[in-house]
Design an enzyme around this catalytic site. Structure first.
Site, short mmCIF file in Angstrom:
data_model
loop_
_atom_site.label_atom_id
_atom_site.label_comp_id
_atom_site.label_asym_id
_atom_site.label_seq_id
_atom_site.Cartn_x
_atom_site.Cartn_y
_atom_site.Cartn_z
N SER A 159 7.75 -14.00 36.52
CA SER A 159 7.70 -12.91 37.40
C SER A 159 8.97 -13.15 38.42
O SER A 159 9.74 -14.02 38.38
CB SER A 159 6.48 -13.01 38.34
OG SER A 159 6.90 -11.85 39.47
N TYR A 184 1.74 -17.51 44.55
CA TYR A 184 1.70 -16.61 43.30
C TYR A 184 3.29 -17.19 42.98
O TYR A 184 3.51 -17.36 41.63
CB TYR A 184 1.64 -15.22 43.50
CG TYR A 184 2.21 -14.30 42.14
CD1 TYR A 184 1.39 -14.65 41.06
CD2 TYR A 184 3.00 -13.40 42.30
CE1 TYR A 184 1.78 -13.70 40.02
CE2 TYR A 184 3.39 -12.78 40.98
CZ TYR A 184 2.60 -13.06 39.95
OH TYR A 184 3.05 -12.22 38.87
#
Ligand SMILES: NC(=O)c1ccc[n+]([C@@H]2O[C@H](COP(=O)([O-])OP(=O)(O)OC[C@H]3O[C@@H](n4cnc5c(N)ncnc54)[C@H](OP(=O)(O)O)[C@@H]3O)[C@@H](O)[C@H]2O)c1
Length: 251
Positions: free
Chosen positions: A138, A151
């Protein structure tokens, strides 16, 4: 026919990637926890290509190892592993987060990805030239943002794990790529907000996020490059998403 194993094929990038690979005739091993969605995808794709579905929680190392060990012979020589299963939880500031949500992200995005990779490595190495591991990282792995806490850190792990794998896989022919998407409209935000459809809709409203098919196309592209090309990292953002300036706390 080449064989792709895709984790998290019940939704978003994983499901779109399954459709993309199927359109090119690849055989598929599709995994996820929601068996009814896997079954529906098998019904959709199974007439044109071979599809094996495995209801699997990537956090369960033993179940992952067993499933990979007992792959049928015709699907044993995996060409491409797409490590896609993952999630974000807890968009609130770190100091307000339930510890359990941090653990779930670590267990899924790090431990789960490592479990699947460890189980598949011997098969990928046996395949050799042309094989690949495509990890879905990501932009959050490189670029900090408020609420990114664990995250983003899990996705930084994914990036570095991939680079280190490449060192050890030198000479095997197995390639490793980190595809790092920016904002994409999938069920990701619904999961992150624990089912808040309005919050999910609000995030994507009035802009043009990536769609699952956009990332599926990148995954397929990387998987089908000539054997001698390894893309280390591919960061993909919507044109309408960019960075913010540093922020400064003032009196
Ligand atoms: N959408 C974005 O903006 C974005 C941006 C950058 C990176 N990503 C990354 O892209 C990947 C795919 O996300 P997505 O956007 O496609 O979200 P999604 O639509 O929510 O799909 C996530 C997939 O992961 C699977 N999954 C989650 N936990 C699992 C577990 N414990 N075991 C097995 N499968 C599990 C889910 O399947 P089940 O629930 O059926 O198990 C689902 O198929 C994730 O790694 C995510 O972090 C997303």
């Amino acid at each position: 026919m080449p064989i792709a194993m895709i984790t998290g094929a019940t939704s978003g990038f994983g499901r779109a990637a399954a459709r993309r690979f199927a359109a090119a005739g690849w055989s598929l091993i599709l995994t996820g926890r929601r068996s009814e969605r896997l079954e529906a995808l098998k019904q959709e794709l199974g007439d044109s290509v071979e599809v094996l579905t495995l209801t699997l929680d990537v956090r369960d190392a033993e179940a992952v190892a067993r499933a990979v060990e007992t792959l049928p012979d015709e699907l044993g020589q995996v060409t491409c592993l797409v490590n896609n299963a993952g999630l974000a939880l807890a968009p609130q500031p770190a100091q307000e987060v339930d510890l359990a949500d941090w653990h779930t992200m670590i267990d899924t995005n790090i431990t789960g990805l490592v479990n699947v990779t460890h189980a598949l490595l011997p098969r990928l190495i046996a395949t050799g030239a042309g094989a690949s591991i495509i990890n879905i990282g990501s932009v959050a792995g490189s670029w900090p943002y408020p609420g990114g806490h664990v995250y983003g850190a899990t996705k930084a792990f994914v990036e570095q794990f991939g680079y280190n794998l490449r060192c050890d896989l030198k000479g095997t022919g197995v390639r490793v790529t980190d595809i790092a998407p920016g904002m994409a409209e999938t069920e990701f935000t619904l999961v992150r907000t624990k089912g808040d459809q309005a919050a999910s809709d609000a995030l994507y409203r009035g802009t043009t996020p990536l769609q699952a098919e956009d990332i599926a196309e990148q995954i397929f592209h990387v998987a089908t490059l000539p054997d001698h090309i390894n893309i280390n990292r591919l960061e993909v953002m919507p044109t309408r998403q960019t960075w913010s300036p540093f922020t400064i706390d003032r009196d």
